[in-house]
Motif scaffolding. Sequence first.
Motif, mmCIF file in Angstrom:
data_model
loop_
_atom_site.group_PDB
_atom_site.id
_atom_site.type_symbol
_atom_site.label_atom_id
_atom_site.label_comp_id
_atom_site.label_asym_id
_atom_site.label_seq_id
_atom_site.Cartn_x
_atom_site.Cartn_y
_atom_site.Cartn_z
ATOM 1 N N ASN A 24 -7.265 35.462 25.073
ATOM 2 C CA ASN A 24 -7.654 36.482 24.159
ATOM 3 C C ASN A 24 -6.378 37.396 23.567
ATOM 4 O OD1 ASN A 24 -10.288 35.528 23.822
ATOM 5 N ND2 ASN A 24 -11.082 37.014 25.159
ATOM 6 N N ARG A 56 -3.546 35.541 21.644
ATOM 7 C CA ARG A 56 -3.788 35.711 20.359
ATOM 8 C C ARG A 56 -3.867 36.946 19.582
ATOM 9 N NH1 ARG A 56 -8.246 31.998 21.952
ATOM 10 N NH2 ARG A 56 -9.610 33.786 22.402
ATOM 11 N N LYS A 57 -4.007 37.982 20.272
ATOM 12 C CA LYS A 57 -3.996 39.260 19.704
ATOM 13 C C LYS A 57 -2.520 39.797 19.783
ATOM 14 C CE LYS A 57 -6.763 42.423 21.216
ATOM 15 N NZ LYS A 57 -7.488 43.378 21.935
ATOM 16 N N SER A 75 -0.006 37.367 19.704
ATOM 17 C CA SER A 75 0.766 36.520 18.584
ATOM 18 C C SER A 75 0.544 37.018 17.119
ATOM 19 C CB SER A 75 0.303 35.069 18.764
ATOM 20 O OG SER A 75 0.511 34.478 20.089
ATOM 21 N N ARG A 76 -0.631 37.640 16.831
ATOM 22 C CA ARG A 76 -0.684 38.112 15.548
ATOM 23 C C ARG A 76 0.139 39.387 15.225
ATOM 24 N NH1 ARG A 76 -6.395 37.045 16.707
ATOM 25 N NH2 ARG A 76 -6.583 39.171 17.240
ATOM 26 N N LYS A 77 0.302 40.236 16.616
ATOM 27 C CA LYS A 77 1.316 41.370 16.282
ATOM 28 C C LYS A 77 2.614 40.965 16.029
ATOM 29 C CE LYS A 77 -1.665 44.652 18.736
ATOM 30 N NZ LYS A 77 -1.586 45.940 17.610
ATOM 31 N N ALA A 87 3.930 38.182 14.798
ATOM 32 C CA ALA A 87 3.995 37.639 13.645
ATOM 33 C C ALA A 87 4.184 38.765 12.434
ATOM 34 C CB ALA A 87 2.857 36.936 13.195
ATOM 35 N N SER A 88 3.568 40.141 12.554
ATOM 36 C CA SER A 88 3.867 40.921 11.820
ATOM 37 C C SER A 88 5.099 41.761 11.985
ATOM 38 C CB SER A 88 2.788 42.238 12.182
ATOM 39 O OG SER A 88 1.403 41.753 11.795
ATOM 40 N N ARG A 148 7.761 39.922 13.041
ATOM 41 C CA ARG A 148 8.811 38.885 12.403
ATOM 42 C C ARG A 148 8.893 39.316 10.894
ATOM 43 N NH1 ARG A 148 6.609 34.615 13.961
ATOM 44 N NH2 ARG A 148 7.827 34.092 15.785
ATOM 45 N N ARG A 149 7.883 39.473 10.306
ATOM 46 C CA ARG A 149 7.991 39.718 8.964
ATOM 47 C C ARG A 149 8.774 40.941 8.420
ATOM 48 N NH1 ARG A 149 2.549 37.717 8.990
ATOM 49 N NH2 ARG A 149 1.691 39.838 9.283
ATOM 50 N N ILE A 180 3.314 45.411 21.179
ATOM 51 C CA ILE A 180 3.040 44.113 21.545
ATOM 52 C C ILE A 180 2.970 43.928 23.142
ATOM 53 C CG2 ILE A 180 3.731 41.524 21.493
ATOM 54 C CD1 ILE A 180 4.921 42.520 19.031
#
Length: 249
Positions: free
Chosen positions: A71, A74-75, A77-79, A81-82, A84-85, A103
């Motif tokens: 868990n 996953r949390k 990884s989403r952060k 990705a943000s 990276r953008r 993170i």
Amino acid sequence: MLSRQAYRRAVFWGHRQVKFASNKTHLITRTPQPTIKLYFDGKLLRPKDKVEILGVTYDKKNLAFKTHIENIVRKASRKLASLRRISWLLDVRGREVLYKSQIRSVMEYAPLTWGGAAKKHLDLLDRIQSRAIKIINGEDPGNLNNLQNLQHRRDVAGLTVMFRIQEEQVPHLHMLRQPVRRITRTTRTVERVPDALEQPRCRTWHYQRQYIPKYTRMWNAILSYMPRHIVHSVQNFKTLVKRILPFIL
């Protein structure tokens, strides 16, 4: 398990002080089909596959914290990705600060609870940090950052809590206090570390990784490098441990 008398005291205290919610009281067990039925405040407690307590997920499969770490991954990884953008909007220092605050803090919530998980599960967190380093460094791999190894940070935190338990004798951590090692014969190791703690005996590696066995062993190793009289505060202890820890692992 609570004795019958302790259970009655807990229920009696609960009715006077707070209102127990039986629907928020969960049972988790490694037994496939428990034969004993447990009741809390007159209501049957049904076993569950996993239970979340204060943000930490406990699963019934060997209590290995696999579900909890997945868990977290996953949390994080989403952060990530943000991050990276928006990385092109920030310099190296800005990306590093954002990673540490948004993170890494997610991956370090209550680490002393699940820090004894299997290495293959903890490696998932290290992969997140490896990806973060590439994002922080950007196109210049020669950039330097101050990201410490996650296991090193968990060990420093664990030993700092041991210092508060053994030296500062914090009241709410009193139950974790370990006795001084019983000396049956004098050896060079005993003479070098007379204040070493008694290490709990654990037959399986699963329990040897848990907080008390692991950090009692590390505490004894720290004492052989760092006499107790040179430590005056928690901050002083943390500073010394950060320097010594790589040499005792």
